[in-house]
Motif scaffolding. Structure first.
Motif, short mmCIF file in Angstrom:
data_model
loop_
_atom_site.label_atom_id
_atom_site.label_comp_id
_atom_site.label_asym_id
_atom_site.label_seq_id
_atom_site.Cartn_x
_atom_site.Cartn_y
_atom_site.Cartn_z
N GLU A 20 0.82 -1.21 0.00
CA GLU A 20 0.00 0.00 0.00
C GLU A 20 0.86 1.26 0.00
O GLU A 20 0.56 2.24 -0.69
CB GLU A 20 -0.90 -0.01 1.23
N ASP A 21 1.95 1.27 0.77
CA ASP A 21 2.84 2.44 0.82
C ASP A 21 3.42 2.75 -0.55
O ASP A 21 3.54 3.91 -0.94
CB ASP A 21 3.98 2.20 1.81
N VAL A 22 3.79 1.69 -1.28
CA VAL A 22 4.42 1.88 -2.59
C VAL A 22 3.41 2.34 -3.64
O VAL A 22 3.66 3.30 -4.39
CB VAL A 22 5.10 0.57 -3.06
N LEU A 23 2.26 1.68 -3.70
CA LEU A 23 1.29 1.94 -4.76
C LEU A 23 0.44 3.18 -4.51
O LEU A 23 -0.11 3.76 -5.45
CB LEU A 23 0.38 0.73 -4.94
N THR A 24 0.33 3.61 -3.25
CA THR A 24 -0.55 4.72 -2.92
C THR A 24 0.19 6.02 -2.66
O THR A 24 -0.33 7.09 -2.97
CB THR A 24 -1.41 4.36 -1.68
N ARG A 25 1.41 5.94 -2.10
CA ARG A 25 2.10 7.17 -1.71
C ARG A 25 3.46 7.37 -2.38
O ARG A 25 3.75 8.47 -2.85
CB ARG A 25 2.24 7.20 -0.17
N ARG A 26 4.32 6.34 -2.45
CA ARG A 26 5.61 6.57 -3.12
C ARG A 26 5.40 6.74 -4.62
O ARG A 26 6.09 7.51 -5.28
CB ARG A 26 6.59 5.43 -2.84
N THR A 27 4.46 5.99 -5.16
CA THR A 27 3.92 6.27 -6.49
C THR A 27 2.45 6.62 -6.28
O THR A 27 1.93 6.47 -5.19
CB THR A 27 4.02 5.04 -7.43
N ARG A 28 1.78 7.08 -7.35
CA ARG A 28 0.35 7.36 -7.24
C ARG A 28 -0.45 6.43 -8.14
O ARG A 28 -1.50 6.79 -8.69
CB ARG A 28 0.06 8.82 -7.57
N ILE A 29 0.06 5.20 -8.28
CA ILE A 29 -0.59 4.21 -9.14
C ILE A 29 -2.04 3.98 -8.71
O ILE A 29 -2.93 3.76 -9.55
CB ILE A 29 0.21 2.89 -9.12
N SER A 30 -2.32 4.06 -7.43
CA SER A 30 -3.66 3.75 -6.92
C SER A 30 -4.73 4.73 -7.38
O SER A 30 -5.92 4.41 -7.31
CB SER A 30 -3.64 3.70 -5.39
N ILE A 31 -4.33 5.91 -7.85
CA ILE A 31 -5.33 6.87 -8.33
C ILE A 31 -5.14 7.24 -9.80
O ILE A 31 -6.00 7.90 -10.38
CB ILE A 31 -5.37 8.18 -7.49
N GLU A 32 -4.03 6.80 -10.40
CA GLU A 32 -3.74 7.22 -11.78
C GLU A 32 -4.11 6.18 -12.84
O GLU A 32 -4.02 6.47 -14.03
CB GLU A 32 -2.25 7.57 -11.91
N TYR A 33 -4.50 5.02 -12.41
CA TYR A 33 -4.88 3.96 -13.34
C TYR A 33 -6.25 3.42 -12.95
O TYR A 33 -6.54 3.28 -11.77
CB TYR A 33 -3.84 2.83 -13.34
N ALA A 34 -7.03 3.08 -13.96
CA ALA A 34 -8.39 2.59 -13.70
C ALA A 34 -8.38 1.32 -12.86
O ALA A 34 -9.31 1.06 -12.09
CB ALA A 34 -9.13 2.36 -15.02
N HIS A 35 -7.32 0.51 -12.98
CA HIS A 35 -7.24 -0.71 -12.15
C HIS A 35 -6.83 -0.40 -10.72
O HIS A 35 -6.88 -1.27 -9.86
CB HIS A 35 -6.29 -1.72 -12.78
N ARG A 36 -6.42 0.85 -10.46
CA ARG A 36 -6.10 1.35 -9.12
C ARG A 36 -5.01 0.54 -8.42
O ARG A 36 -4.96 0.45 -7.20
CB ARG A 36 -7.35 1.44 -8.26
N GLY A 37 -4.13 -0.03 -9.22
CA GLY A 37 -2.99 -0.74 -8.67
C GLY A 37 -3.15 -2.24 -8.60
O GLY A 37 -2.17 -2.97 -8.41
N VAL A 38 -4.36 -2.74 -8.77
CA VAL A 38 -4.60 -4.18 -8.64
C VAL A 38 -3.81 -4.97 -9.68
O VAL A 38 -3.21 -6.02 -9.37
CB VAL A 38 -6.11 -4.48 -8.76
N ASP A 39 -3.76 -4.46 -10.91
CA ASP A 39 -3.06 -5.19 -11.97
C ASP A 39 -1.54 -5.16 -11.81
O ASP A 39 -0.84 -5.90 -12.51
CB ASP A 39 -3.45 -4.62 -13.34
N SER A 40 -1.05 -4.31 -10.93
CA SER A 40 0.40 -4.21 -10.69
C SER A 40 0.80 -4.79 -9.35
O SER A 40 2.00 -4.89 -9.06
CB SER A 40 0.84 -2.74 -10.75
N SER A 41 -0.15 -5.15 -8.52
CA SER A 41 0.14 -5.44 -7.12
C SER A 41 1.09 -6.63 -6.94
O SER A 41 2.05 -6.55 -6.16
CB SER A 41 -1.15 -5.66 -6.33
N GLU A 42 0.85 -7.72 -7.64
CA GLU A 42 1.73 -8.88 -7.42
C GLU A 42 3.13 -8.62 -7.96
O GLU A 42 4.13 -8.98 -7.31
CB GLU A 42 1.15 -10.14 -8.06
N ALA A 43 3.24 -7.98 -9.11
CA ALA A 43 4.56 -7.70 -9.68
C ALA A 43 5.37 -6.80 -8.74
O ALA A 43 6.56 -7.02 -8.52
CB ALA A 43 4.40 -7.03 -11.05
#
Length: 587
Positions: free
Chosen positions: A503-526
């Motif tokens: 969560e720290d990486v996808l939501t705050r160090r990057t803003r993947i959680s708000i900049e992509y329609a998948h909200r980070g789910v498609d990147s989470s395991e990678a």
């Protein structure tokens, strides 16, 4: 729970601060040892922008400082703002001239000296709809804005005809305006800026430790003499001794006051602000917009390949850690922005949604939008100072005021604040590197636009980031399903920037959680697999991190379909917590 071993810290004297304020696993373990072994001049509770600002202020005055944060740096309000460093144009109407002047000075410092790598000018159109009074009225306000310091490092206001305004923002309905005024403010990635302030504090010797919750206050006779903290990753507890404690916990201020057993001098009221994020091509414009609503103002803010549109302003009395946006909030934003757009936005256009809580001083008005954005500082008992209110732009002033208030409890003479002269890590050398971006790109086999993107996120720390890929060039490839970010950025987030969970990486160090329609789910395991070796996650830990993150996203999506706050809060609160050992109150 994600498991990790205690990494051995390299030998280093306490007088020798970490290079560039690195916040990695080894530094984290060393920080724990220091918390229990040393007596600090000041302990700051809260890793939002005011807390890290206070820690940096105290450290650069030569004080022994520790900062503890229960979750992550900027995990609350400081990652969920409108992402503007602005003077507060609308506060001129409330005749808060001092606040506007102060904020404009801070904006100037950020753009020119303190954080030019993070804070950038941004143009806005103020559409005019009344032919008689609005242009002179608005021009007078913007003239004050400029003369108070608003036009020192950004262009001054420019008046536009209807045709000129429509050339700047073709997305507007022709009948939505009779002209406009272009003016400038500044913007920054708030979470990244807050983290960089925290790293700068560490660079100057402060102990900065996240996932470290205050669970009690220490007392000697009638004075506060420190705090008891718990590591919410492994459950360890330790007493931290200090001459003074600063409560900089924002909307949690009242809860911490109760935990301390001290009666507060003011109360904090939480106001929920919701923003939506849409793709850049959905609004054809070369500048942002500021629109009047019946309650406040609505911003349309350029954000890389996106627009941020918001905000709302409503009372919030539910879960402070996870404020939830409702369908009503989103509909309110869409209704107001669509009133001026030729091609309206729909729910299907929305890539991201986020909700934050403003910590407003209570008791000044029944309407949260009219509450003062001034801050308040009080020595609520010997050894304990509380600070609340204010706005993101003036965090540095707030931090200095909190340290000033605490100095009565700190032995010896304390130097004056100097943070107006202290650049954040990454600022020194930034401008030269921008000029050398093509050479840097060729050296690392990257496109120059990639290097400029990195420079605007890391400044001169870009060398530190890219060095992680020297032996593993694969890290210079984009993150799967989130191509705006490189894999090395996720690795650097945990090795240097204090990120401890997905969560720290996808939501705050990057803003993947708000900049992509998948909200980070498609990147989470990678991403989890990228950071696992540094955080020493096994397969079970990787699985749990991905499941917790994806469940949080699903809960937020569902909450955003609910009609009211209570229903949305119930859905969001049911999601698992990345830091399950957290207890309330949270600090």
């Amino acid at each position: 729970m994600a498991t990790r071993k205690n990494a051995a810290a390299p030998p280093r004297t306490h007088a020798e601060p970490p290079i560039t304020g690195r916040l990695g696993p080894a530094e984290r373990e060393e920080a724990w040892q220091r918390l229990g072994a040393e007596t600090f001049d000041i302990v700051v509770i809260g890793g939002g922008v005011v807390g890290v600002g206070a820690a940096l202020d105290a450290a650069t005055r030569g004080l022994r400082v520790a900062l503890v944060e229960a979750r992550d740096l900027a995990s609350g309000t400081s990652s969920r703002s409108s992402k503007l460093f602005h003077g507060g144009l609308r506060y001129l109407e409330q005749l808060e001239f001092g606040l506007v002047r102060e904020a404009l000075r801070e904006r100037e410092l950020m753009l020119t000296r303190i954080a030019p790598h993070l804070v950038k000018p941004v143009a806005f159109l103020y559409p005019l709809s009344n032919r008689i009074w609005e242009r002179p009225y608005s021009a007078a306000g913007l003239f004050l804005y400029d003369t108070m310091g608003g036009a020192r490092s950004v262009p001054g206001q420019k008046h536009l005809s209807r045709a000129g305004a429509l050339r700047l923002v073709p997305a507007l309905k022709r009948d939505a305006l009779i002209g406009g005024i272009r003016y400038y403010d500044a913007q920054a990635d708030d979470a990244r800026h807050t983290m960089m302030v925290g790293r700068t504090a560490a660079h100057y010797g402060a102990v900065v430790r996240t996932s470290t919750q205050v669970v009690g206050f220490l007392r000697e006779a009638d004075r506060v003499s420190g705090v008891r903290v718990r590591d919410v990753e492994d459950g360890r507890e330790v007493d931290v001794r200090a001459h003074a404690v600063i409560n900089a916990t924002g909307v949690w201020t009242d809860e911490l006051q109760r935990l301390s057993g001290s009666r507060g001098r003011f109360r904090v009221r939480a106001s929920k602000g919701v923003h939506i994020v849409v793709p850049r091509d959905r609004i054809v414009a070369e500048a942002g917009m500021i629109l009047r609503t019946e309650k406040s103002v609505l911003f349309v803010i350029p954000w890389r390949n996106h627009w941020i549109v918001g905000t709302t302003d409503t009372d919030w009395n539910l879960d402070l850690a996870h404020p939830a946006a409702t369908k009503h909030d989103i509909d309110y934003i869409l209704e107001h922005v669509n009133s001026v757009l030729a091609t309206p936005l729909t729910h299907d256009d929305i890539e991201g949604v986020y909700a934050g809580l403003r910590p407003l001083l209570a008791g000044e008005s029944d309407s949260t939008s009219k509450l003062s954005r001034e801050h308040a500082v009080a020595r609520v008992s010997p050894g304990l100072v509380a600070i609340a209110g204010g706005k993101y732009t003036t965090y540095r002033v707030m931090g200095a005021d909190a340290v000033d208030a605490a100095q009565v409890d700190v032995p010896g003479r304390i130097q004056s604040s100097i943070t107006d002269k202290v650049p954040l890590v990454g600022a020194d050398g930034y401008h030269a590197l921008v000029n050398q971006a093509d050479q840097l790109a060729a050296k690392h086999g990257l496109h120059p636009y990639r290097v400029r993107h990195l420079l605007d996120r890391y400044g001169s720390l870009v060398h530190e980031v890219l060095s992680l890929a020297v032996d593993n060039p694969e890290l210079l490839k984009p993150i799967p399903a989130s191509p705006d970010y490189l894999q090395v950025e996720a690795v650097y987030a945990v090795s240097h920037e204090g990120a401890m969970h997905l969560e720290d990486v996808l939501t705050r160090r990057t803003r993947i959680s708000i900049e992509y329609a998948h909200r980070g789910v498609d990147s989470s395991e990678a991403v989890a697999r990228l950071v696992a070796p540094i955080l020493e996650w096994d397969e079970d830990a990787i699985k749990r991190e991905v499941e917790v993150y994806n469940a949080r996203v699903e809960a937020e999506r569902t909450s955003q379909t609910q009609k009211d706050d209570q229903a949305a809060d119930a859905v969001r609160a049911a999601a698992p917590e990345a830091r399950p050992q957290l207890t309330e109150p949270v600090s």
